[in-house]
Write a protein that holds these residues in place. Sequence first.
Motif, PDB file in Angstrom:
ATOM      1  N   ALA A  69       0.820  -1.217   0.000  1.00 33.24           N
ATOM      2  CA  ALA A  69       0.000   0.000   0.000  1.00 33.24           C
ATOM      3  C   ALA A  69       0.852   1.263   0.000  1.00 33.24           C
ATOM      4  N   SER A  84      -4.863   4.085  -1.091  1.00 30.18           N
ATOM      5  CA  SER A  84      -5.818   4.013   0.014  1.00 30.18           C
ATOM      6  C   SER A  84      -7.034   3.180  -0.382  1.00 30.18           C
ATOM      7  N   LEU A  85      -7.658   2.594   0.625  1.00 31.95           N
ATOM      8  CA  LEU A  85      -8.918   1.893   0.400  1.00 31.95           C
ATOM      9  C   LEU A  85      -9.997   2.880  -0.035  1.00 31.95           C
ATOM     10  N   LYS A  86     -10.912   2.443  -0.887  1.00 33.85           N
ATOM     11  CA  LYS A  86     -12.060   3.259  -1.255  1.00 33.85           C
ATOM     12  C   LYS A  86     -13.025   3.333  -0.075  1.00 33.85           C
ATOM     13  N   SER A  89     -15.532   0.593   0.081  1.00 32.21           N
ATOM     14  CA  SER A  89     -14.937  -0.664   0.532  1.00 32.21           C
ATOM     15  C   SER A  89     -14.788  -0.687   2.046  1.00 32.21           C
ATOM     16  N   VAL A  90     -14.374   0.439   2.623  1.00 32.15           N
ATOM     17  CA  VAL A  90     -14.226   0.523   4.079  1.00 32.15           C
ATOM     18  C   VAL A  90     -15.559   0.239   4.764  1.00 32.15           C
ATOM     19  N   CYS A 161      -4.795   0.478   4.870  1.00 33.38           N
ATOM     20  CA  CYS A 161      -5.279  -0.895   4.894  1.00 33.38           C
ATOM     21  C   CYS A 161      -6.011  -1.142   6.206  1.00 33.38           C
ATOM     22  N   VAL A 186     -10.817  -4.546  -3.518  1.00 32.26           N
ATOM     23  CA  VAL A 186      -9.855  -4.852  -2.460  1.00 32.26           C
ATOM     24  C   VAL A 186      -8.961  -6.035  -2.831  1.00 32.26           C
ATOM     25  N   SER A 199      -6.394  -4.456   1.730  1.00 33.07           N
ATOM     26  CA  SER A 199      -5.945  -3.179   1.169  1.00 33.07           C
ATOM     27  C   SER A 199      -6.587  -2.972  -0.201  1.00 33.07           C
ATOM     28  N   TYR A 200      -6.238  -1.889  -0.867  1.00 30.89           N
ATOM     29  CA  TYR A 200      -6.799  -1.577  -2.179  1.00 30.89           C
ATOM     30  C   TYR A 200      -6.400  -2.650  -3.196  1.00 30.89           C
ATOM     31  N   LYS A 201      -7.217  -2.828  -4.215  1.00 30.64           N
ATOM     32  CA  LYS A 201      -7.036  -3.921  -5.168  1.00 30.64           C
ATOM     33  C   LYS A 201      -5.706  -3.893  -5.910  1.00 30.64           C
TER      34      LYS A 201
END
Length: 276
Positions: A69, A84-86, A89-90, A161, A186, A199-201
């Motif tokens: 990340a 960063s995570l969307k 998604s969070v 993450c 993710v 974490s992000y994809k």
Amino acid sequence: MKIEMVAFDLDDTALDGHGKLTEKTRNAFISAAKAGVEPVIASGRSFYSLPEELLEVPGIRYAICSNGANLFDVKSKECLRSYSLKEKSVDQIVKIADDYDDRIYLDAFTKGVPHSDRRLLDTLLNNDKISEHRKKYLKKTRRPEDDIRGFINQNKSSLDCMNYNVFDTSLFDELMSRLAKEVEDVYFTSSIPELIEISYKECGKGNGLRRMCEYLGIDIRNVAAFGNADNDADMIKAAGLGFAVANSSKLALDAADEIIGPNTEDSVAEKILELI
């Protein structure tokens, strides 16, 4: 093949059985740098959870953190790349956790700093089965949050993450399946049996290694990578030469070009010295 970079996982790979950097491994990293080979940390740990003794090693300049990340310059502490995570998604990750009450505890990482549910830390620090070196690591690196969900909500636009801490490991496969089906955008993996790291994809150590190679102008075919866990497998496979220590998970072993000795025997140091 000309090796220009060695990328190495820390826990149960380059660090010994007590989570320490041995003198032999330290000297191997210094020797690699002197030989013109870039030694790069590649860890599931966040930047501010990395061992200080490792960051002070001459020649170690870069780190892939939080499973890809973040990329950091460890000397200047500058974040070179970040994902960063969307926010959606969070919200989905938290919604799944809420279905399991107190059987899942959350961690959230932002700007390289790990924040944990205070109840989780209290549980782990009072558990006789947790090693003393891990307890010391948790005390030193984790910032306790009385309201972890409130913290996540306030920072959900800037989370590197998140982790599920799963004490009931019978839930593990179910949670993995739900993440795959219910959460968008993710990447998720695991480094120890009771932890799911999300974490992000575009993250993962494999992609982190590709971005670090791009940043440094190094062909990934000229990289040797070392790991031991499921979260190392894509990095081991992506590198020109991939090594798994003998104490690795099946996924890491299957990804490796070569299996070396266990982390308790300075096996990473010996292989690095052989390569250079």
